[in-house]
Design an enzyme around this catalytic site. Structure first.
Site, short mmCIF file in Angstrom:
data_model
loop_
_atom_site.label_atom_id
_atom_site.label_comp_id
_atom_site.label_asym_id
_atom_site.label_seq_id
_atom_site.Cartn_x
_atom_site.Cartn_y
_atom_site.Cartn_z
N HIS A 105 0.85 -1.19 0.00
CA HIS A 105 0.00 0.00 0.00
C HIS A 105 0.88 1.23 0.00
CE1 HIS A 105 0.91 -0.54 4.35
NE2 HIS A 105 0.96 0.78 4.36
N HIS A 147 1.74 0.08 14.88
CA HIS A 147 0.71 1.11 14.72
C HIS A 147 -0.55 0.63 15.46
CE1 HIS A 147 2.83 3.12 11.45
NE2 HIS A 147 2.74 2.09 10.66
#
Ligand code: M3P
Ligand code: FE
Length: 311
Positions: A154, A248
């Site tokens: 991504h 994250h």
């Protein structure tokens, strides 16, 4: 078949300040496979487990950043349909002839209100992953070279008008919103993570005044141990690390952000989760991005570089 329309991010063209330095980084340190060079001098690479000819194109230029991101669509009929849908929505599209990118069919290019050029294409030469399709081995020698991610996964892009960008991806291209970060007043989004698949994101955006900016291109690893090994390989090769290894909170990805020799940020990560389009999007408050651990779950802080360093 359930997965139709837009299949996946298939390529990105990245600007590097010095071509051979860039090739050394992406081929020898990150461990991608060089698959070609064209008459414009661009260099083509793929991750070892990708089957199409290229996923990363390096172009030497006097400023770093991203030229375009390409998404592979199911077939030519899908390409024609999505081109019509984009035009009906009010976006201008341009056809780029087959072969302009090596081993790649005709592309439909359009510019997002964030200033990024996005392309759709249906055809790219399948060169395989070095494994036979009949009774294959699980990995190859190429999977042992450098950090050796399995795929381009991504990108995170920075630019204005991300509410409008979200509409284009979700209402025209069939993506869905997986996670978002609210503006400080809670009235809109400062960041969105969008998927066209079962991945936690295929593309993401952060609202930013300057158009067309790259935050990072991301490459998938298969274990936390491989992420830690990536950190070792980065250190051994004097690759400058931005954040990590850490996790994250947003997407739950276990990650390292680091910089290539031109200052383009790249990510090596593993994990996350597998969303479906019917899931309610996960929402983070603006404070949640920092103090809530959205960006860095264990450290719970908004690293200054996250919002300020882009190419
Ligand atoms: C990723 C990822 C932030 C989370 C980013 C997530 C910036 O880059 O690949 O999961 O909060
Ligand atoms: Fe990422």
């Amino acid at each position: 078949m359930a997965l139709t329309g837009v299949l996946r991010p298939g390529h990105a063209q990245l600007r590097v300040l010095n071509l051979e330095e860039g090739v050394h980084h992406y081929r020898d340190v990150l461990g991608m496979v060089e698959t070609g060079r064209d008459e414009q001098g661009r260099v083509y690479l793929k991750c070892w487990d990708e089957r199409d000819h290229n996923s990363l194109v390096l172009r030497e230029a006097d400023r770093a950043g991203i030229d375009f991101v390409g998404f592979k669509v199911l077939d030519k009929a899908t390409l024609d349909k999505l081109e019509g849908d984009l035009r009906a929505y009010g976006l201008a599209t341009e056809r780029i002839p087959a072969g302009e990118l090596l081993a790649t069919g005709e592309r439909v290019r359009f510019r997002l209100p964030s200033g990024h050029d996005i392309e759709l294409y249906a055809e790219k030469q399948a060169v395989g992953n070095g494994l036979q399709v009949l009774n294959p081995a699980p990995w190859t020698k190429a999977s042992e070279n450098g950090i050796a991610p399995v795929r381009l996964d991504h990108c995170l892009l920075y630019g204005p008008n991300i509410a409008e960008v979200q509409k284009i991806f979700c209402d025209v291209l069939g993506f869905y919103l997986v996670e978002r970060v609210l503006t400080p007043d809670g009235a809109g989004n400062v960041a969105i993570w969008l998927s066209c698949s079962h991945k936690v994101h295929d593309i993401a955006f952060v609202e930013h005044p300057e158009p067309g900016k790259l935050h990072h291109l991301s490459f998938l690893l298969e274990s936390w141990e491989e992420v830690l090994r990536a950190a070792d390989i980065m250190a051994m090769n004097n690759v400058q690390v931005d954040i990590g290894p850490t996790r994250h909170g947003v997407t739950r990805g276990c990650t390292i952000y680091a910089w290539d020799p031109s200052g383009n940020r790249f990510e090596t990560f593993m994990g996350g989760y597998q969303p479906y389009p019917d899931y309610e999007p996960t929402t983070w408050t603006f404070d949640g991005l920092g103090a809530g651990g959205g960006l860095d779950y264990p450290q719970r802080k908004l690293h200054e570089s996250f919002l300020s360093v882009v190419t």
